[in-house]
Design a protein around this motif. Structure first.
Motif, PDB file in Angstrom:
ATOM      1  N   PHE A  45      23.433 -34.638  38.610  1.00  0.00           N
ATOM      2  CA  PHE A  45      22.335 -35.404  38.026  1.00  0.00           C
ATOM      3  C   PHE A  45      21.028 -35.103  38.745  1.00  0.00           C
ATOM      4  CE2 PHE A  45      25.497 -37.958  35.849  1.00  0.00           C
ATOM      5  CZ  PHE A  45      24.825 -38.306  34.694  1.00  0.00           C
ATOM      6  N   HIS A  46      21.136 -34.836  40.031  1.00  0.00           N
ATOM      7  CA  HIS A  46      19.910 -34.524  40.765  1.00  0.00           C
ATOM      8  C   HIS A  46      19.270 -33.217  40.309  1.00  0.00           C
ATOM      9  CE1 HIS A  46      19.238 -37.742  43.423  1.00  0.00           C
ATOM     10  NE2 HIS A  46      20.481 -37.755  43.824  1.00  0.00           N
ATOM     11  N   ILE A  47      20.094 -32.294  39.846  1.00  0.00           N
ATOM     12  CA  ILE A  47      19.507 -31.059  39.326  1.00  0.00           C
ATOM     13  C   ILE A  47      18.506 -31.430  38.252  1.00  0.00           C
ATOM     14  CG2 ILE A  47      19.937 -28.901  38.119  1.00  0.00           C
ATOM     15  CD1 ILE A  47      22.793 -29.040  39.100  1.00  0.00           C
ATOM     16  N   VAL A  48      18.955 -32.280  37.337  1.00  0.00           N
ATOM     17  CA  VAL A  48      18.096 -32.693  36.229  1.00  0.00           C
ATOM     18  C   VAL A  48      16.808 -33.306  36.763  1.00  0.00           C
ATOM     19  CG1 VAL A  48      17.928 -34.215  34.259  1.00  0.00           C
ATOM     20  CG2 VAL A  48      20.085 -33.095  34.761  1.00  0.00           C
ATOM     21  N   SER A  49      17.006 -34.255  37.651  1.00  0.00           N
ATOM     22  CA  SER A  49      15.859 -34.966  38.180  1.00  0.00           C
ATOM     23  C   SER A  49      14.851 -33.997  38.800  1.00  0.00           C
ATOM     24  CB  SER A  49      16.361 -35.962  39.215  1.00  0.00           C
ATOM     25  OG  SER A  49      15.306 -36.545  39.882  1.00  0.00           O
ATOM     26  N   GLN A  50      15.370 -33.025  39.527  1.00  0.00           N
ATOM     27  CA  GLN A  50      14.478 -32.096  40.223  1.00  0.00           C
ATOM     28  C   GLN A  50      13.758 -31.157  39.263  1.00  0.00           C
ATOM     29  OE1 GLN A  50      14.396 -31.963  43.888  1.00  0.00           O
ATOM     30  NE2 GLN A  50      15.267 -33.957  43.492  1.00  0.00           N
ATOM     31  N   ILE A  51      14.417 -30.855  38.142  1.00  0.00           N
ATOM     32  CA  ILE A  51      13.756 -30.008  37.158  1.00  0.00           C
ATOM     33  C   ILE A  51      12.439 -30.656  36.742  1.00  0.00           C
ATOM     34  CG2 ILE A  51      13.921 -29.060  34.823  1.00  0.00           C
ATOM     35  CD1 ILE A  51      15.812 -27.699  36.675  1.00  0.00           C
ATOM     36  N   GLY A  52      12.465 -31.994  36.680  1.00  0.00           N
ATOM     37  CA  GLY A  52      11.264 -32.724  36.296  1.00  0.00           C
ATOM     38  C   GLY A  52      10.069 -32.360  37.163  1.00  0.00           C
ATOM     39  N   TYR A  53      10.294 -32.201  38.463  1.00  0.00           N
ATOM     40  CA  TYR A  53       9.182 -31.854  39.352  1.00  0.00           C
ATOM     41  C   TYR A  53       8.578 -30.508  38.980  1.00  0.00           C
ATOM     42  CZ  TYR A  53      10.329 -35.583  42.653  1.00  0.00           C
ATOM     43  OH  TYR A  53      10.544 -36.789  43.240  1.00  0.00           O
ATOM     44  N   MET A  54       9.465 -29.570  38.656  1.00  0.00           N
ATOM     45  CA  MET A  54       8.960 -28.232  38.332  1.00  0.00           C
ATOM     46  C   MET A  54       8.122 -28.286  37.060  1.00  0.00           C
ATOM     47  SD  MET A  54      12.577 -26.422  39.025  1.00  0.00           S
ATOM     48  CE  MET A  54      13.582 -27.118  40.336  1.00  0.00           C
ATOM     49  N   ILE A  55       8.641 -29.025  36.067  1.00  0.00           N
ATOM     50  CA  ILE A  55       7.892 -29.156  34.828  1.00  0.00           C
ATOM     51  C   ILE A  55       6.570 -29.871  35.103  1.00  0.00           C
ATOM     52  CG2 ILE A  55       7.942 -30.078  32.481  1.00  0.00           C
ATOM     53  CD1 ILE A  55       9.907 -27.848  32.978  1.00  0.00           C
ATOM     54  N   LEU A  56       6.626 -30.827  36.027  1.00  0.00           N
ATOM     55  CA  LEU A  56       5.411 -31.564  36.371  1.00  0.00           C
ATOM     56  C   LEU A  56       4.346 -30.611  36.899  1.00  0.00           C
ATOM     57  CD1 LEU A  56       4.166 -34.345  36.621  1.00  0.00           C
ATOM     58  CD2 LEU A  56       5.124 -34.536  38.898  1.00  0.00           C
ATOM     59  N   GLY A  57       4.757 -29.742  37.832  1.00  0.00           N
ATOM     60  CA  GLY A  57       3.810 -28.785  38.384  1.00  0.00           C
ATOM     61  C   GLY A  57       3.190 -27.939  37.287  1.00  0.00           C
ATOM     62  N   LEU A  58       4.021 -27.533  36.323  1.00  0.00           N
ATOM     63  CA  LEU A  58       3.519 -26.735  35.206  1.00  0.00           C
ATOM     64  C   LEU A  58       2.562 -27.547  34.346  1.00  0.00           C
ATOM     65  CD1 LEU A  58       3.613 -24.342  33.141  1.00  0.00           C
ATOM     66  CD2 LEU A  58       5.599 -25.468  32.152  1.00  0.00           C
TER      67      LEU A  58
ATOM     68  N   PHE B  48       0.405 -29.713  34.789  1.00  0.00           N
ATOM     69  CA  PHE B  48      -0.992 -29.873  35.160  1.00  0.00           C
ATOM     70  C   PHE B  48      -1.844 -28.696  34.678  1.00  0.00           C
ATOM     71  CE2 PHE B  48       0.954 -32.092  39.016  1.00  0.00           C
ATOM     72  CZ  PHE B  48       1.006 -33.285  38.341  1.00  0.00           C
ATOM     73  N   PHE B  49      -1.190 -27.544  34.517  1.00  0.00           N
ATOM     74  CA  PHE B  49      -1.894 -26.313  34.130  1.00  0.00           C
ATOM     75  C   PHE B  49      -3.100 -26.031  35.034  1.00  0.00           C
ATOM     76  CE2 PHE B  49       0.613 -26.861  30.315  1.00  0.00           C
ATOM     77  CZ  PHE B  49       0.988 -25.559  30.064  1.00  0.00           C
ATOM     78  N   THR B  50      -2.862 -26.190  36.334  1.00  0.00           N
ATOM     79  CA  THR B  50      -3.864 -25.738  37.289  1.00  0.00           C
ATOM     80  C   THR B  50      -3.175 -24.774  38.248  1.00  0.00           C
ATOM     81  OG1 THR B  50      -3.326 -27.527  38.804  1.00  0.00           O
ATOM     82  CG2 THR B  50      -5.126 -27.921  37.264  1.00  0.00           C
ATOM     83  N   ILE B  51      -3.982 -24.037  38.980  1.00  0.00           N
ATOM     84  CA  ILE B  51      -3.380 -23.087  39.913  1.00  0.00           C
ATOM     85  C   ILE B  51      -2.582 -23.825  40.980  1.00  0.00           C
ATOM     86  CG2 ILE B  51      -3.958 -21.450  41.731  1.00  0.00           C
ATOM     87  CD1 ILE B  51      -6.148 -20.422  39.824  1.00  0.00           C
ATOM     88  N   ALA B  52      -3.145 -24.932  41.461  1.00  0.00           N
ATOM     89  CA  ALA B  52      -2.426 -25.695  42.490  1.00  0.00           C
ATOM     90  C   ALA B  52      -1.094 -26.210  41.945  1.00  0.00           C
ATOM     91  CB  ALA B  52      -3.281 -26.860  42.962  1.00  0.00           C
ATOM     92  N   GLY B  53      -1.116 -26.682  40.699  1.00  0.00           N
ATOM     93  CA  GLY B  53       0.113 -27.194  40.112  1.00  0.00           C
ATOM     94  C   GLY B  53       1.168 -26.109  39.964  1.00  0.00           C
ATOM     95  N   LEU B  54       0.740 -24.959  39.461  1.00  0.00           N
ATOM     96  CA  LEU B  54       1.694 -23.862  39.286  1.00  0.00           C
ATOM     97  C   LEU B  54       2.226 -23.390  40.631  1.00  0.00           C
ATOM     98  CD1 LEU B  54      -0.082 -21.844  36.476  1.00  0.00           C
ATOM     99  CD2 LEU B  54       2.146 -22.933  36.328  1.00  0.00           C
ATOM    100  N   ALA B  55       1.322 -23.302  41.606  1.00  0.00           N
ATOM    101  CA  ALA B  55       1.764 -22.874  42.935  1.00  0.00           C
ATOM    102  C   ALA B  55       2.806 -23.847  43.465  1.00  0.00           C
ATOM    103  CB  ALA B  55       0.573 -22.794  43.882  1.00  0.00           C
ATOM    104  N   GLY B  56       2.536 -25.136  43.270  1.00  0.00           N
ATOM    105  CA  GLY B  56       3.503 -26.135  43.708  1.00  0.00           C
ATOM    106  C   GLY B  56       4.818 -25.992  42.967  1.00  0.00           C
TER     107      GLY B  56
ATOM    108  N   ILE C 123       6.127 -23.324  41.634  1.00  0.00           N
ATOM    109  CA  ILE C 123       6.886 -22.151  42.083  1.00  0.00           C
ATOM    110  C   ILE C 123       7.509 -22.413  43.449  1.00  0.00           C
ATOM    111  CG2 ILE C 123       6.746 -19.705  42.648  1.00  0.00           C
ATOM    112  CD1 ILE C 123       4.351 -19.546  40.736  1.00  0.00           C
ATOM    113  N   LEU C 124       6.714 -23.009  44.320  1.00  0.00           N
ATOM    114  CA  LEU C 124       7.251 -23.347  45.643  1.00  0.00           C
ATOM    115  C   LEU C 124       8.448 -24.285  45.489  1.00  0.00           C
ATOM    116  CD1 LEU C 124       6.796 -22.991  48.660  1.00  0.00           C
ATOM    117  CD2 LEU C 124       5.430 -25.065  48.642  1.00  0.00           C
ATOM    118  N   TYR C 125       8.300 -25.218  44.559  1.00  0.00           N
ATOM    119  CA  TYR C 125       9.379 -26.162  44.326  1.00  0.00           C
ATOM    120  C   TYR C 125      10.642 -25.454  43.860  1.00  0.00           C
ATOM    121  CZ  TYR C 125      11.196 -30.781  43.933  1.00  0.00           C
ATOM    122  OH  TYR C 125      11.935 -31.904  44.180  1.00  0.00           O
ATOM    123  N   ILE C 126      10.459 -24.497  42.953  1.00  0.00           N
ATOM    124  CA  ILE C 126      11.633 -23.776  42.449  1.00  0.00           C
ATOM    125  C   ILE C 126      12.336 -23.050  43.589  1.00  0.00           C
ATOM    126  CG2 ILE C 126      12.398 -21.949  40.902  1.00  0.00           C
ATOM    127  CD1 ILE C 126      10.080 -22.622  39.087  1.00  0.00           C
TER     128      ILE C 126
END
Lengths: 147, 489, 123, 790
Positions: free
Chosen positions: B298-311, B313-321, B323-326
């Motif tokens: 279940f945590h996999i699912v939850s964590q995917i949310g963070y990655m989508i969150l970073g995306l 925002f559609f900012t460079i900082a968000g994307l960088a975050g 990718i780092l998160y992945i």
């Protein structure tokens, strides 16, 4: 579940089996210029074994394990890709070569024929695999367990 | 350079052929598998170094010019994903050999290699239809691996997994058909320009359909239900590699397609909502569970949310975050499942009610669990903290306060359920019927797990340079011209 | 896109969906096959009007679009392989359970049924 | 400084290994590390008191402002001296206190905690501070749960983690808000030029939340008494002198720049006073000595919070002095409680009796510390409290409000200080004992050894020494206060003349004595009292609510049923793109080309066959009709101009049907019949939606095409470059050979998968005996499956 043998069917089959195999070879070589190629050819060759399976049951299938056919095909196809690289080209790069075939005669052949041959073997592999593992194996294991 | 781009894809395929042919000799299969993945890792590193220095690299399969042939292309994002993934595949293979998973079924090695090939191709291909093919390679390999033992539970959950993914595949073909219908091309770089020529609503619709297709693989809300049902039953190393990699391939495809083909100017409300719900529902699901592997799933699912969150925002900082998160997540999640597998190996169960006192029974396991568990929850100084911090900052920078608040809350809930495992399995008294001494863990398993945990520590330690790298990758993503230029030279 | 083709594709998707949403595994597999047929036909259909087989030498304007055909060819073989594997799995499922049903996840069901107040007892 | 912090962690990691060599003495390693730190700090004291500031920094992730920067100013120095100085004593004490076995890990945790705490008090970067903050949370979690076989220890540890963790995350959000507004995360820069605005105000509010949880302020105070499950050295260190001060440290740092925010004074003073009073009253009700002290700590923390809540330069100065005094006496008191527990075997004041005679030295140590807590002259506690009274008198209206509350709280403090000494050491009659019949025996115990007694005795001596000779303390706290607020000064003196503060002090003492006199049976009796409304109800509600909502949500979305999952996926796949399509104008649908006659005929056949396979009752029929659909589609391929495709389709369909037959011959002939109308209708609805969507989308998408398809290239170049006339074949094996390579990989895996399953069948027919028996859980009503197989 083994089908009852029929002499007429067996005799008829002996003739057709090789004909179908020849047809598949023709399809294979024709493929580059007319409808055909590795896929259909492999499937047609596979259906020859379908007929043999229907007639002879498990005995009609090649002794060779089907997954080995697949492995061989995969090596052939991926190897072709590597081959062109070793010879200085790009991965999977093709080249046209002239070859002489006894029956068909002079032909333009692309090196991708080797690639296509890999496809052919793999397709034969899956058809035979289906017959053996979904057909014969359950039969024999059921035979083992039934009194 | 061009060789390196092909090696991680074609070499495993070739080797899988050889490995198939040597079904009887496990030792030979092992040597082949380890050697090939090592070579893949080296080439992945070579790609990363080159791409970092010289910008995105591409090579045309068969030397057919883009957009007609299939382009293999690596930008920094792809290269980073490739390196991390191949490293995980290698580590898990070592673990599997240690656990003797590969003797459960003699087809393990070739299938595993083809899985590796599929994953690599998914990261490297620049062609939409080829992406479909790579998904299929990866998926069918995963179908076989998830049902490797062929027992009742695996067959049942494998069925769920396969049927869902087949639907996703059918939808993918449908989406490709629509894309081709509207644009007449399937090369992704070529699509960038051609999507501009069709009505905006149609392009958006295509983008959303692709989002759903990739979202099923990535397990986002509300498409994730299959995941927690199917992952936990597979053999441990398989679950580990699935948990770490497969969903992330989906995330990769989402980020790639959304940034390249359907870019936004500001935060996308739909993606923000999806991210928040994915995080929240996933973690609540985890809290309700009582089995280590199910909690982790279940945590996999939850964590995917963070990655989508970073995306989102559609900012460079968000994307960088993101990718780092992945990167962080792949490593940490893999290691958690590997540890979960070791617990099952030593104690013969993963149910919290039947575990206890592992800090004393198996102190090494406790350390190996605690580090990634805290990291997953985003506790400093581990890798998850840096990743979450960068995403939270990116979110505040675009005034997405609510969603970031949700993400912080989810971090707390993650900590809650990680410590639930700790309280249940590692503290307390072992059940009465537990053997005096736990079964010894094979050294190879421990070594592989240790290596992955060490990698997660390295991510934390070198978070500074790594963030620079992901930021550079994010800059490339934010400017589709870079990618297009590399493909359509 | 030719209208009748689009309608056929829609029908295949509908019927496939209807079957896939059932619990009987055989029906699910058949439904998947219908869906795949629909998707393949769609992929071919987007090539445009019906035309001559794409063989070099004939007038390109009368020719049908070869690229979707190639993609469909690939898709057919892939879905065929996957279906065969799924059949093997169905057989395996039958030998294990003597049932052809897609079952619910046991653990999910258990958690759904468990009285809610238990939650705190385990803390 | 960074080296010193790092040294802690290195030693912490090596402690478990060192334990093998040193045994119990491994704890001395901790004393050594703290000692080195303490010594180093002492060497720097002169410079810092002269106003010098030492700073170092280590950039971790520069792009997001994450740096570990440390700064040794006056306040940092005082806190660091407390952390390391008390650290030395705690480690020495622990060496005597802890049982012999398995001290390596314990020692490691404690040293790691000391390092985190040191980092926390010295941190100058907000994000870096957060790092150390969370590290103290985690290490304290591990330490509280040290006796992990006890349920109480586990749940206490968990609770502390969740409560302080929650606050920590709120604080992080606050830090980011403040940092982004200020453009820097460096604390010193923010203090110099505090940013303003709504975001910053919210940020400060969030930071306060974090500080309140960590420092056990109302309503989050419940975790601290529970944390007494930890071994006593831990309580003495974490829960009196150091960790619980973390929130206070933050308040202290934030008071000067942010106390002029509107909400600061009412909120912080309100919370502080409430906490002080509640803590004090609850302390009076405890029978466990450690819990009594823990609630006393809560109360004292409320006291400090109130002072920083007032936030004037004067109040800040007083707050610093109180922090200093409290650390000395509270650590001592905990150690005494531990010593009593260690020697007498219980901490229940109803069972302890007569220890005054058996442990006279311990008794005096306890009395001095308690008297300092109760602010009896001439002890340091008295000096600091009188300073607080004095400064509050000069701190405006809010200062007076705070003063009134603090006097009340201090009276209670005196009462529970007496209760502690009485409870631990006095001779008792059995009035309030659990069973009234049992007369407690004079507890058999004797004076503890130097290890247990030395550290608290030293702390008691310091409380006395600094009371009589306050100059060093005044210098240190003065520098600390100045670091927080440049105009703050600390005047610690024992005798100021007969001033108003002195009068107030005497009033406080009188009130306290009066309170004891009034409620003698409660305070000097062993009655246990549990409030009807537990103040920690909030935490229970949170945990219960979490469990319930987690269960509810996962039962709602995760119902385990494949058809439901698929339905959701398909509906989403239709709904999202449809929404986009419907909101767009100018999309045309070209219905001009209906199709040729033969197309219509074949399509009709396909649809009929598909309908047939859907409705078929018998498996065999269904599969045959599926085959018919396949052949029909092959025919459509021919019409569409794809002979290769058609050929492949025909053969694939043939082999596929055979595959189906081979498997289905094992299964019953007929499908199980179901009657469940609602789900049927729902299924049909989803099916129709999907079909309509695909049809319309296909028509729309194709109409929109503007660009020339890339296949023209293939048509032109297949023969000249690819060497073949059959363009489709050239594409498959050459132009897009990589697709094909992937595709044959799929085929190979399929074969391998079939092999794998078949051999799994062979390994164990009927399945793995270990596999759990699957319980069938069905939505639909199903008739039992017919059992006969063909």
């Amino acid at each position: 579940m083994r089908p009852a043998r029929s002499v007429i069917l067996e005799q008829g089959l002996r003739a057709t089996f090789h004909t179908i195999l020849l047809f598949s070879v023709w399809l294979f070589f024709a493929g580059h210029n007319a409808p055909g190629g590795g896929f259909p050819a492999g499937l047609v060759a596979g259906s020859a074994f379908v007929l043999r399976y229907v007639t002879f049951g498990t005995d009609g299938l090649p002794r060779l394990a089907p997954e080995l056919l697949c492995g061989f095909g995969l090596v052939l196809a991926a190897g072709t890709g590597f081959g062109s690289w070793f010879l200085g080209g790009q991965f999977l790069e093709s080249d046209v070569i002239e070859i002489h075939l006894p029956v068909i005669g002079e032909a333009h052949m692309s090196t991708v024929a080797f690639f296509d041959a890999g496809v052919f073997f793999i397709v034969v592999g899956i058809v035979v695999g289906i017959l053996r593992y979904l057909g014969s194996e359950p039969d024999s294991s059921e035979a083992e367990t039934s009194p | 350079m061009k060789v390196f781009l092909f090696l991680p894809v074609v070499l495993p395929i070739l080797a899988a052929g050889v490995s198939t042919a040597s079904l009887g000799w496990v030792w030979l299969q092992r040597v082949i598998g380890l050697a090939v993945l090592t070579v893949s890792l080296v080439s992945a590193l070579a790609i990363l170094i080159t791409v970092e220095a010289d910008g995105p690299q591409s090579v045309q399969a068969g030397d057919w010019p883009a957009p007609f042939g299939i382009t293999i292309v690596a930008d920094l994002f792809a290269a980073i994903m490739l390196v991390v993934s191949v490293a995980m595949l290698l580590a898990v293979l070592v673990y599997a050999i240690g656990q003797k998973t590969d003797t459960t079924s003699r087809v393990f090695h070739p299938v595993y290699l083809l899985l590796a090939a599929g994953v690599s191709l998914a990261f490297l291909t620049g062609d939409l239809f080829n992406l479909f093919v790579s998904f299929e390679v990866m998926l069918i390999a995963s179908y076989v691996l998830i049902t490797l033992g062929g027992n009742r539970e695996q067959v049942r959950s494998g069925m769920t997994y396969i049927v869902i993914n087949l639907i996703a595949s059918a939808l993918f073909v449908t989406a490709i058909a629509f894309v081709y219908a509207a644009t007449g091309t399937v090369n992704m770089a070529d699509l960038v320009g051609k999507l501009d020529t069709i009505p905006g609503g149609l392009a958006t619709a295509l983008g959303l359909l692709l989002l759903v297709v990739f979202g099923i693989k990535a397990a986002i809300f509300p498409l994730f239900f299959w995941l927690p049902d199917s992952y936990p039953t597979a053999p441990s190393p398989i679950t580990a590699v699935f948990a770490g990699l497969l969903t992330k391939v989906g995330v990769y495809a989402i980020i790639r397609s959304q940034t390249l083909l359907f870019p936004h100017d500001g935060p996308d409300p739909l993606l923000l909502a999806i991210a928040a719900l994915t995080m929240l529902v996933g973690v609540l699901g985890a809290i309700a569970q009582n089995d280590i592997k199910r909690i982790l799933s279940f945590h996999i699912v939850s964590q995917i949310g963070y990655m989508i969150l970073g995306l989102a925002f559609f900012t460079i900082a968000g994307l960088a975050g993101a990718i780092l998160y992945i990167v962080h997540h792949i490593i940490v999640k893999t290691s958690l499942f590997l540890v979960g597998g070791m617990v099952e190996e030593t104690e013969n169960t993963g149910a919290l009610s039947r575990l206890g006192g592992l800090t004393r029974r198996a102190p090494l396991l406790a350390v190996l669990f605690l580090i990634p568990a805290l990291s997953l929850a985003g506790v400093p100084p581990f890798s998850g903290f840096v990743a979450k911090l960068s995403i939270a900052q990116a979110g505040f920078a675009v005034d997405s306060y609510f969603v970031v608040g949700v993400s912080l809350l989810v971090g707390l809930l993650t900590l809650y359920s990680m410590t639930k495992i700790w309280n249940g399995a590692f503290w307390g008294t072992p059940p009465d019927d537990a053997p005096e001494k736990p079964a010894p863990t094979p050294a190879l398993m421990a070594a592989a797990t240790g290596a992955v945990v060490a990698m997660s520590l390295a991510v934390a330690l070198f978070a500074g340079p790594l963030y620079d790298l992901t930021e550079q990758a994010a800059r490339e993503l934010a400017d589709p011209g870079v990618y297009v230029g590399a493909v359509l030279r | 896109m030719i209208l009748v083709l689009a309608l056929t594709i829609g029908a295949l998707f509908s019927l496939g969906t209807y079957l896939v949403l059932q619990r009987n595994l055989t029906r699910v597999i058949i439904g998947l096959a219908l869906l795949t047929h629909g998707a393949n036909l769609l992929l071919l259909g987007v090539g445009g009007k019906a035309g001559e087989p794409p063989v070099s030498g004939i007038d390109p304007s009368t020719m049908s679009d070869p690229l979707p055909q190639a993609m469909v060819l690939t898709a057919i073989v892939i879905s065929f392989s996957v279906t065969m594997f799924l059949l093997a799995l169905a057989y395996r499922s039958w030998t294990l359970n003597r049932s052809d049903e897609v079952e619910d996840d046991v653990e999910d069901r258990r958690i759904a049924r468990e009285p809610v107040r238990d939650a705190e007892d385990r803390l | 400084m960074l080296v010193l912090i790092a040294l802690h962690f290195v030693v912490a990691l090596s402690a478990p290994f060192a334990a093998r060599a040193f045994g119990r003495r491994v704890l001395l390693l901790g004393a050594a590390v703290s000692g080195v730190t303490f010594a180093w700090l002492l060497l720097r004291t002169g410079d810092v008191l002269n106003g010098e500031v030492l700073s170092e920094q280590l950039v971790w992730v520069g792009d997001i402002g994450l740096k570990l920067s440390v700064r040794l100013d006056g306040f940092g120095l005082m806190m660091a001296l407390l952390v390391s100085g008390i650290g030395v004593l705690v480690f020495l004490y622990a060496t005597a206190y802890m049982p012999r076995e398995k001290n390596g890990r314990f020692c490691g945790y404690l040293i790691a905690f000391a390092g985190s705490m040191l980092g926390l008090v010295l941190s100058n970067n907000l994000l870096g501070l957060f790092v150390f903050w969370e590290l103290t949370t985690i290490t304290s979690y591990l330490l509280i749960g040290w006796e992990d076989t006890l349920e109480s220890a586990r749940s206490a540890a968990w609770r502390a983690l969740i409560v302080t963790g929650a606050g920590g995350l709120a604080m992080l959000a606050g830090f980011i808000l403040i940092g982004q507004a200020a453009g820097t995360y460096e604390l010193s820069a923010i203090t110099e030029a505090p940013p303003g605005g709504v975001a910053v105000a919210v940020g400060v509010g969030l930071v306060l939340l974090g500080a309140f949880t960590k420092s056990a302020q109302f309503p989050f105070q419940g975790w601290l008494p529970d944390a007494m499950a930890a071994p006593t050295p831990v309580s003495a260190y974490l829960h009196s002198a150091t960790m619980v001060k973390a929130g206070i440290v933050l308040l202290a740092r934030f008071a000067a720049p942010f106390s002029d925010l509107d909400f600061w004074q009412p909120v912080v003073i309100g919370i502080g006073l409430t906490t002080m009073l509640i803590g004090g009253v609850r302390a009076l009700q405890q029978t466990d000595l450690k819990r009594l002290l823990a609630f006393g700590t809560v109360s004292q923390l409320g006291f400090m919070t109130t002072l920083f809540g007032v936030g004037t330069s004067e109040a800040i100065a007083a707050g610093v002095a109180v922090i200093f005094a409290h650390s000395l006496f509270k650590a001592g008191l905990f150690m005494v409680a531990g010593a009593v527990d260690h020697e007498a075997g219980t901490r229940d004041l109803r069972e302890l009796t007569g220890l005054r005679h058996r442990m006279p030295v311990t008794f005096w140590v306890a009395t001095i510390c308690a008297a300092s807590m109760a602010a009896i002259p001439p002890l340091l506690g008295f000096l600091s409290k009188e300073l607080a009274y004095d400064e509050l008198l000069h701190s405006g209206d809010w200062g007076i409000v705070a003063l009134a509350g603090i006097i009340a709280g201090s009276a209670i403090t005196l009462a529970y200080s007496v209760r502690f000494v009485w409870g631990a050491f006095w001779d008792k009659t059995p009035s309030g004992a659990p069973s009234a019949a049992r007369v407690p025996e004079p507890t058999a115990a004797h004076e503890p050894g130097l290890g247990l007694l030395g550290p608290p005795a030293l702390l008691a001596a310091l409380s006395l020494l600094f009371g009589l000779w306050p100059e060093p303390a005044a210098a240190l706290t003065g520098a600390a206060a100045e670091a927080l607020d440049q105009v703050a000064e600390v005047h610690l003196t024992l005798w100021n003349g007969l001033t108003l503060p002195l009068v107030l002090s005497l009033v406080t003492i009188a009130l306290g004595v009066g309170l004891i006199a009034l409620a003698r049976t409660s305070i000097l009796g062993g009655r246990e009292f549990e409030p009807r409304f537990a103040p920690d109800a909030g935490y229970r509600v949170f945990v219960d609510g979490l469990g319930v909502s987690a269960r509810y949500v996962s039962a709602a979305v995760q119902n385990g049923s494949l058809p439901v999952y698929l339905g959701v996926i398909l509906v989403t796949a239709v709904a999202l793109p449809s929404a986009a399509l419907l909101s767009t104008d100018g999309l045309g649908i070209d219905t001009s080309r209906a199709g040729s006659g033969i197309q219509i005929a074949v399509c009709a056949l396909v649809i009929v066959a598909a309908l047939g396979t859907t409705l078929a009752r018998r498996r065999f029929v269904a599969v045959m009709l599926l085959g018919a659909v396949g052949y029909g589609i092959g025919t459509l391929f021919i019409i569409q101009g794809g002979p290769d495709l058609a050929l492949t389709q025909f053969v694939v369909e043939t082999v596929g049907v055979i595959g189906f037959m081979l498997v289905l011959r094992h299964l019953p002939q007929e499908f199980v019949r179901r009657r469940h109308r609602p789900t049927k209708v729902l299924r049909a609805a989803v099916a129709i939606i999907v079909g309509v969507f695909v049809t319309l989308f296909a028509l729309v998408a194709f109409t929109a095409r503007g660009a020339v398809p890339i296949s023209d290239y293939f048509i032109e170049n297949a023969e000249s470059l690819g060497g073949g006339k059959n363009i489709v074949n050239v594409i498959v094996v050459d132009f897009r050979g990589l697709d094909t390579l992937g595709e044959i990989s799929v085929v190979t895996v399929a074969v391998l998968g079939i092999v794998s399953l078949v051999f799994a069948v062979r390994r164990g027919r009927g399945g793995d005996p270990d596999a759990p028996v699957t319980e069938l859980a069905r939505d639909d009503v199903a008739e039992p499956a017919p059992s006969e197989a063909p």
